[in-house]
Design a protein around this motif. Sequence first.
Motif: not given
Length: 155
Positions: A31, A69, A71, A92, A94, A122, A125
């Motif tokens: 993170t 954040d 991501r 990966a 968000q 989730t 990406t």
Amino acid sequence: MNWADFSATEPDLARTVEDRFGAFTHHTLATLRKDGSPRTTGLEVRFLNGELWLGMMPDSLKARDLRRDPRFALQANPGEGTGMGGGDVRIAGQAIEVEDSAAKAEYTEEVEPPEPFHLFRTELTEVVRTYVEDDTYLVVQFWRPGEPLRTRKRT
């Protein structure tokens, strides 16, 4: 794109990824701290009802990071030794915190986490798998939403 969408698009890779995460309990989550530097921590993950779920202790640093954040990067535990059966797998995306009590109750019924807890679903990406083929080639499979699965081999 959630896990169900990814699985429908790339079922073979999705199955391999689930198998790799299912082989061990603890994995590594990355993170972003408040200052933007990376934080890595251990984490258990679940693939349930078409979603990849991240559950966390209340007010944990990783939960705070994701609230600030969303991501993240997630790497499957490679296991013992150097075999890495199935390869190295990374995801990966968000993380979206789940506040809906019905959704949390359904997760709790299946997983039985200690309460209270944070729950994130989730949106992917990228998904990457790296493995060795025939003791000769390093193979990298790379997927992003809206793009075809790319496979690269090198010696």
